[in-house]
Write an enzyme that holds these catalytic residues in place. Structure first.
Site, PDB file in Angstrom:
ATOM      1  CG  ASN A   1     -20.445  98.706 -49.559  1.00 48.80           C
ATOM      2  OD1 ASN A   1     -21.210  97.949 -49.077  1.00 48.80           O
ATOM      3  ND2 ASN A   1     -20.932  99.371 -50.338  1.00 48.80           N
TER       4      ASN A   1
ATOM      5  CD  GLU B   1     -20.775 104.325 -49.271  1.00 47.93           C
ATOM      6  OE1 GLU B   1     -21.768 105.233 -49.152  1.00 47.93           O
ATOM      7  OE2 GLU B   1     -20.949 103.647 -50.421  1.00 47.93           O
TER       8      GLU B   1
ATOM      9  CD  GLU C   1     -15.096  93.549 -53.300  1.00 44.00           C
ATOM     10  OE1 GLU C   1     -15.291  94.249 -52.492  1.00 44.00           O
ATOM     11  OE2 GLU C   1     -15.346  93.528 -54.432  1.00 44.00           O
TER      12      GLU C   1
ATOM     13  CB  CYS D   1     -13.253  98.432 -57.805  1.00 43.32           C
ATOM     14  SG  CYS D   1     -12.476  98.308 -56.149  1.00 43.32           S
TER      15      CYS D   1
ATOM     16  CB  CYS E   1     -11.502  94.802 -54.604  1.00 44.32           C
ATOM     17  SG  CYS E   1     -12.289  95.619 -53.206  1.00 44.32           S
TER      18      CYS E   1
HETATM   19  N1  THU Z   1     -17.584  98.814 -53.549  1.00 46.43           N
HETATM   20  C1  THU Z   1     -17.304  97.629 -53.071  1.00 46.43           C
HETATM   21  O1  THU Z   1     -17.706  97.429 -51.633  1.00 46.43           O
HETATM   22  N2  THU Z   1     -16.490  96.617 -53.520  1.00 46.43           N
HETATM   23  C2  THU Z   1     -15.830  96.933 -54.822  1.00 46.43           C
HETATM   24  O2  THU Z   1     -15.097  96.381 -55.269  1.00 46.43           O
HETATM   25  C3  THU Z   1     -16.748  98.064 -55.700  1.00 46.43           C
HETATM   26  C4  THU Z   1     -17.171  99.065 -54.952  1.00 46.43           C
HETATM   27  C5  THU Z   1     -18.473  99.656 -52.603  1.00 46.43           C
HETATM   28  C6  THU Z   1     -17.732 101.003 -52.557  1.00 46.43           C
HETATM   29  C7  THU Z   1     -18.760 102.195 -52.181  1.00 46.43           C
HETATM   30  O3  THU Z   1     -19.149 102.049 -50.915  1.00 46.43           O
HETATM   31  C8  THU Z   1     -19.875 101.682 -53.180  1.00 46.43           C
HETATM   32  O4  THU Z   1     -19.536 100.076 -53.578  1.00 46.43           O
HETATM   33  C9  THU Z   1     -19.914 102.421 -54.410  1.00 46.43           C
HETATM   34  O5  THU Z   1     -18.791 102.362 -55.249  1.00 46.43           O
HETATM   35 ZN    ZN Z   2     -13.368  97.227 -54.415  1.00 45.35          ZN
END
Ligand code: THU
Ligand code: ZN
Length: 136
Positions: free
Chosen positions: A47, A49, A60, A91, A94
């Site tokens: 991830n 940000e 993902e 989430c 995703c």
């Molecule tokens: N995050 C993901 O990378 N994948 C998910 O499906 C859940 C959330 C990341 C996004 C953000 O940078 C951090 O987790 C907190 O939400």
């Molecule tokens: Zn996600």
């Protein structure tokens, strides 16, 4: 191609390693994902940000984008790991994105704690998914 079957531990290990690539100045929550193709290629993502939060790229999505750019179109499993001990699953966003490019029987392997994992199918995580058929 390596003929050795890739087991779930190897997928999770690659996802764990990919958490090191995350750039998470806002949440501190590192996520790594490994997407496996039908012919055994692995694509990892982490991830990244953005300060408005909503533009952040999820692990993902990044793994999927790398796979798609490479021409991969058939996927059998995705593993997801985070830097925290609690269970991490993809989430809702995703799940929807994965459902666009993967079948409902995609195995979703999710890290829990240091050594644990729970396994789902994408269909279990996103039942009765909205899809392109709903647009016609
Ligand atoms: N995050 C993901 O990378 N994948 C998910 O499906 C859940 C959330 C990341 C996004 C953000 O940078 C951090 O987790 C907190 O939400
Ligand atoms: Zn996600």
């Amino acid at each position: 191609m390596n003929d050795t079957p890739i087991d779930d531990d190897a997928l999770l290990d690659a996802a764990r390693e990919a958490t090191a690539d995350a750039i998470v100045p806002y949440s501190g929550f590192r996520v790594g994902a490994t997407l496996m193709t039908a012919d055994g290629h692995l694509y990892t993502g982490a991830n990244f940000e953005v300060s408005n939060y909503s533009n952040s790229l999820h692990a993902e999505e990044v793994a999927l984008a790398r796979a798609l750019i490479d021409g991969a179109r058939s996927f059998t499993a995705v593993a997801v790991a985070s830097s925290e001990p609690s269970l991490v699953t993809p989430c809702g966003m995703c799940r929807q994105t994965l459902a666009e490019y993967c079948q409902p029987d995609l195995r979703v392997i999710c890290k829990v704690g240091d050594d644990g994992a729970r396994q789902f199918t994408l269909g279990e995580l996103l039942p009765a998914a909205f899809n392109g058929d709903d647009l016609t």
